[in-house]
Write a protein that holds these residues in place. Structure first.
Motif, PDB file in Angstrom:
ATOM      1  N   ARG A  47      45.592  34.146  39.035  1.00  0.00           N
ATOM      2  CA  ARG A  47      44.590  33.867  37.999  1.00  0.00           C
ATOM      3  C   ARG A  47      44.582  32.386  37.633  1.00  0.00           C
ATOM      4  N   TYR A  48      45.762  31.781  37.539  1.00  0.00           N
ATOM      5  CA  TYR A  48      45.809  30.339  37.268  1.00  0.00           C
ATOM      6  C   TYR A  48      45.056  29.589  38.377  1.00  0.00           C
ATOM      7  N   SER A  49      45.356  29.906  39.623  1.00  0.00           N
ATOM      8  CA  SER A  49      44.673  29.236  40.737  1.00  0.00           C
ATOM      9  C   SER A  49      43.176  29.482  40.686  1.00  0.00           C
ATOM     10  N   ALA A  50      42.764  30.684  40.281  1.00  0.00           N
ATOM     11  CA  ALA A  50      41.338  30.982  40.159  1.00  0.00           C
ATOM     12  C   ALA A  50      40.700  30.142  39.048  1.00  0.00           C
ATOM     13  N   PHE A  51      41.432  29.925  37.937  1.00  0.00           N
ATOM     14  CA  PHE A  51      40.927  29.032  36.886  1.00  0.00           C
ATOM     15  C   PHE A  51      40.747  27.623  37.443  1.00  0.00           C
ATOM     16  N   VAL A  52      41.737  27.130  38.166  1.00  0.00           N
ATOM     17  CA  VAL A  52      41.677  25.783  38.734  1.00  0.00           C
ATOM     18  C   VAL A  52      40.463  25.635  39.653  1.00  0.00           C
ATOM     19  N   LEU A  53      40.193  26.673  40.441  1.00  0.00           N
ATOM     20  CA  LEU A  53      39.156  26.611  41.465  1.00  0.00           C
ATOM     21  C   LEU A  53      37.820  27.226  41.023  1.00  0.00           C
ATOM     22  N   ASP A  54      37.695  27.561  39.736  1.00  0.00           N
ATOM     23  CA  ASP A  54      36.456  28.146  39.209  1.00  0.00           C
ATOM     24  C   ASP A  54      36.042  29.414  39.949  1.00  0.00           C
ATOM     25  N   GLN A  55      36.990  30.253  40.264  1.00  0.00           N
ATOM     26  CA  GLN A  55      36.674  31.523  40.924  1.00  0.00           C
ATOM     27  C   GLN A  55      36.475  32.585  39.838  1.00  0.00           C
ATOM     28  N   LEU A  56      35.329  32.505  39.197  1.00  0.00           N
ATOM     29  CA  LEU A  56      35.045  33.302  38.017  1.00  0.00           C
ATOM     30  C   LEU A  56      34.937  34.793  38.306  1.00  0.00           C
ATOM     31  N   ASP A  57      34.422  35.170  39.470  1.00  0.00           N
ATOM     32  CA  ASP A  57      34.329  36.591  39.823  1.00  0.00           C
ATOM     33  C   ASP A  57      35.718  37.212  39.923  1.00  0.00           C
ATOM     34  N   THR A  62      39.988  40.695  37.549  1.00  0.00           N
ATOM     35  CA  THR A  62      41.408  40.912  37.266  1.00  0.00           C
ATOM     36  C   THR A  62      41.689  41.081  35.778  1.00  0.00           C
ATOM     37  N   TRP A  63      40.660  40.987  34.944  1.00  0.00           N
ATOM     38  CA  TRP A  63      40.779  41.202  33.498  1.00  0.00           C
ATOM     39  C   TRP A  63      40.617  42.689  33.242  1.00  0.00           C
ATOM     40  N   HIS A  64      41.485  43.289  32.472  1.00  0.00           N
ATOM     41  CA  HIS A  64      41.374  44.716  32.171  1.00  0.00           C
ATOM     42  C   HIS A  64      40.018  44.995  31.527  1.00  0.00           C
ATOM     43  N   SER A  65      39.400  46.100  31.911  1.00  0.00           N
ATOM     44  CA  SER A  65      38.043  46.413  31.438  1.00  0.00           C
ATOM     45  C   SER A  65      37.947  46.497  29.914  1.00  0.00           C
ATOM     46  N   SER A  66      39.047  46.821  29.233  1.00  0.00           N
ATOM     47  CA  SER A  66      39.017  46.925  27.766  1.00  0.00           C
ATOM     48  C   SER A  66      38.898  45.573  27.075  1.00  0.00           C
ATOM     49  N   LYS A  67      39.204  44.495  27.787  1.00  0.00           N
ATOM     50  CA  LYS A  67      39.190  43.154  27.189  1.00  0.00           C
ATOM     51  C   LYS A  67      38.337  42.149  27.973  1.00  0.00           C
ATOM     52  N   ARG A  68      37.734  42.581  29.062  1.00  0.00           N
ATOM     53  CA  ARG A  68      37.000  41.691  29.968  1.00  0.00           C
ATOM     54  C   ARG A  68      35.809  41.045  29.269  1.00  0.00           C
ATOM     55  N   PRO A  69      35.732  39.718  29.302  1.00  0.00           N
ATOM     56  CA  PRO A  69      34.572  39.035  28.702  1.00  0.00           C
ATOM     57  C   PRO A  69      33.317  39.257  29.547  1.00  0.00           C
ATOM     58  N   GLU A  70      32.187  39.222  28.889  1.00  0.00           N
ATOM     59  CA  GLU A  70      30.900  39.363  29.592  1.00  0.00           C
ATOM     60  C   GLU A  70      30.680  38.204  30.556  1.00  0.00           C
ATOM     61  N   ASP A  71      30.948  36.997  30.070  1.00  0.00           N
ATOM     62  CA  ASP A  71      30.709  35.794  30.865  1.00  0.00           C
ATOM     63  C   ASP A  71      31.914  34.873  30.768  1.00  0.00           C
ATOM     64  N   LEU A  72      32.106  34.106  31.797  1.00  0.00           N
ATOM     65  CA  LEU A  72      33.119  33.055  31.802  1.00  0.00           C
ATOM     66  C   LEU A  72      32.427  31.754  32.173  1.00  0.00           C
ATOM     67  N   ALA A  73      32.847  30.684  31.554  1.00  0.00           N
ATOM     68  CA  ALA A  73      32.264  29.374  31.851  1.00  0.00           C
ATOM     69  C   ALA A  73      33.126  28.639  32.873  1.00  0.00           C
ATOM     70  N   ALA A  74      32.466  27.908  33.739  1.00  0.00           N
ATOM     71  CA  ALA A  74      33.178  27.074  34.704  1.00  0.00           C
ATOM     72  C   ALA A  74      33.904  25.958  33.956  1.00  0.00           C
ATOM     73  N   ASN A  75      34.848  25.335  34.633  1.00  0.00           N
ATOM     74  CA  ASN A  75      35.589  24.217  34.052  1.00  0.00           C
ATOM     75  C   ASN A  75      34.633  23.101  33.634  1.00  0.00           C
TER      76      ASN A  75
END
Length: 135
Positions: A47-57, A62-75
């Protein structure tokens, strides 16, 4: 998702190449939709590497469905991720674990430090990030 330049060394700090570390998990997800991290710590690193590389999908999946945000913003433009340090990890039982980490970044000449103890759960053999407490 294509990226102009993938790193040689894995951003997660494992000492492995990206292709042999988090890149393998990211690639498998992109190709098949499968999430295959073998432990909460491996998921945290990917997940850290995905944050670094903007792999938002990958991050959303990988976020549990009970807490998953609707949208994530790129770096933000100019944000540089400087490293990940795993402080400790523990498994409470077969399907619950925590990972304490520090992630460092720099934006606009200012250094940032995120210190969190994250909670993970495994469902149907798949690890997910649930949430965390900031230190």
């Amino acid at each position: 998702m294509s990226h102009p330049t993938l790193p040689k060394d894995c951003p997660c700090g494992s000492g492995k190449t990206y292709a042999a570390c988090c890149g393998e998990l990211h690639r498998r997800f992109a190709d098949t939709g499968e999430l295959t991290a073998l432990s909460a710590e491996v998921l945290m690193r990917s997940r850290y590497s995905a944050f670094v590389l903007d792999q938002l999908d990958y991050l959303r999946a990988t976020w549990h469905s009970s807490k998953r945000p609707e949208d994530l913003a790129a770096n933000e433009a100019g944000l540089r991720w400087l490293g990940l340090e795993i402080k400790k990890h523990g498994q409470q039982d077969a399907d619950h674990a925590t990972v304490e980490f520090v992630a460092r970044s720099k934006l606009g000449g200012r250094a940032w430090r995120l210190h969190e103890t994250s909670r993970f759960v495994r469902e149907d053999g798949v690890w997910y990030y649930v949430d965390g407490d900031l230190a």
